[in-house]
Design an enzyme around this catalytic site. Sequence first.
Site, mmCIF file in Angstrom:
data_model
loop_
_atom_site.group_PDB
_atom_site.id
_atom_site.type_symbol
_atom_site.label_atom_id
_atom_site.label_comp_id
_atom_site.label_asym_id
_atom_site.label_seq_id
_atom_site.Cartn_x
_atom_site.Cartn_y
_atom_site.Cartn_z
ATOM 1 N N GLU A 1 -5.003 -0.870 2.870
ATOM 2 C CA GLU A 1 -3.547 -0.844 3.037
ATOM 3 C C GLU A 1 -3.058 -1.521 4.315
ATOM 4 O O GLU A 1 -2.220 -0.997 5.059
ATOM 5 C CB GLU A 1 -3.036 0.604 2.937
ATOM 6 C CG GLU A 1 -3.333 1.219 1.576
ATOM 7 C CD GLU A 1 -2.946 2.682 1.459
ATOM 8 O OE1 GLU A 1 -2.433 3.252 2.446
ATOM 9 O OE2 GLU A 1 -3.180 3.279 0.382
ATOM 10 N N GLU B 1 -6.644 1.608 -8.442
ATOM 11 C CA GLU B 1 -6.303 3.031 -8.345
ATOM 12 C C GLU B 1 -5.185 3.372 -9.331
ATOM 13 O O GLU B 1 -4.204 4.030 -8.986
ATOM 14 C CB GLU B 1 -5.863 3.394 -6.917
ATOM 15 C CG GLU B 1 -6.874 3.052 -5.842
ATOM 16 C CD GLU B 1 -6.399 3.430 -4.442
ATOM 17 O OE1 GLU B 1 -5.480 4.259 -4.326
ATOM 18 O OE2 GLU B 1 -6.959 2.880 -3.473
#
Length: 553
Positions: A329, A430
């Site tokens: 991220e 995900e």
Amino acid sequence: MASTHQQDNVVFDVNAIGWAPSGAGTALSLHHEDSAARLPTAAVGHGHKPSGRYVVAAGRAGEEDGLCQAITPGALKPRVTYRVAGWLSVAYSGEVAEEDGGHPVRVSIRVDGGSCAVDGGAVCAQPDRWAEINGAFRLRGNPRSEAVHVHGAPAGVDVKVMDLRIIATDRKARFKHLKDKTDKVRKRDVVLKLGGAAGTSVRVVQLDNSFPLGSCINGEVIQNPAFVDFFINHLDWAVFENELKWYWTEAQRGQLNYADADRLLDFCDRAGKPARGHCIFWAVDGDVQQWIKDIGGDRDQLMAAVQERIRGLLGRYAGRFPHYDVNNEMLHGRFFRDRLGDDVAALMFREAAQLDPGAALFVNDYNVECGNDPNATPDKYIDLIRGLQRGGAQVGGIGLQGHVTNPVGEVICDALDKLSATDLPVWITELDVGEPDEALRADDLEVVLREAYAHPAVQGIVLWGFMQGHMWRQDAALVNADGTVNDAGQRFIELRREWTSDARGRLDGEGHFKFRGFHGTYVAQVTTATGKMLKAFTVDKGDAPLVLDMMDI
């Protein structure tokens, strides 16, 4: 006045003179872009060329100020997914300082007089450039009134809007297009030279698809028989939900815990499922353990800890994880870069590549495929990747997390098209599709799965769990807590079945059997008067027909 059009499912096509200012000091003006070179390029979200007509909202005193326009009552229906298409820009006036990264501009749907706002997408807008908005939304009920609201940039920044439209998605038409696209991307003509007599019965059965589908696992779910049964029978890969993260393996400085990850890896080995390595580092401050924060002010100590983490993790597991998410991220966090310099991100990749050269090293982030996050646009992701590569990072793949709500196929495809310019494989890493209504959840899940499977850049999909009570998002389950498969899970199974080839027929006069099948491993069963013969083979990617001489196999 706002207008309603049925052509191309457009339910709201902004009339430039129908805008009203939002904010006491906001003033609107109409303009026309005369230079063709300055016009934006029409993309997947638009069925027409840009008109050049746009509205400027000036004199804004805050982020909620901008412009709004009423939507014809009844034009928007509940349970329908809408996409927002158009172009936005900004201009600087007065004493406002220009920012290199631009400013967020958002589109919201205000319902019932502004008592509630529904997110309709966002862009990071820059002056003298038109940014395409690819948003989406869905209404939960039947509001009495709706209006489009464009806002978001700070006070003193003028907001510009061109050709904003709201379009009802046509999933049936989109799925038909994707089936044709999937046939070209994921299938191949095959000729089996079997050499038997004409008319001999042949059945070809696909054993495995070369496109993997997986799920995250943890130490609790692998003890649940219903979870394990679904995982073993319907999924190919795994990723550990938390057990490989640094805050788990070294919650206290110097106290290492790899036992939990080892147990999960043993489980995957027994099940024959490869596992992704998630993650070596996490860039977001809130996901960094306290002892790392405590030494963050000492550059030497923090760098030593970073290098020890890489050596410890990859030295222990070299060759065990085909993929690693290196610094999770980075579009949303800068913990290590803020303290060790921007070069540390590429250093993490370089060090990891030396210790485990066989692993593909991924960037991994969220919202890139959603069109609702100015910090996570495809263009910003590409810039991040290019910067890492300039620093010597061997970026081996792009992770799109896929935590989605109200997905729109065209928006996802547009992001994938842009990312494919990097020539790097893309994985949905995900995936969970949040929707309380199970029937709508099944439809939404199908949107994402079909879009990803049909795109040549995508090489795999991993779910972020699938069982109720054992997921980060509880409205995204495919399997209920009691082990029964819900509508979304049934849709998942049906798609897997659709993407598995099973061909029957007879040998032609040359002793050949021809079929078109999905990439993967197969077995051919040839039935003659004397018995049955089995022959295994693999269908790889390729444009030309695959011709296999199986007479000597």
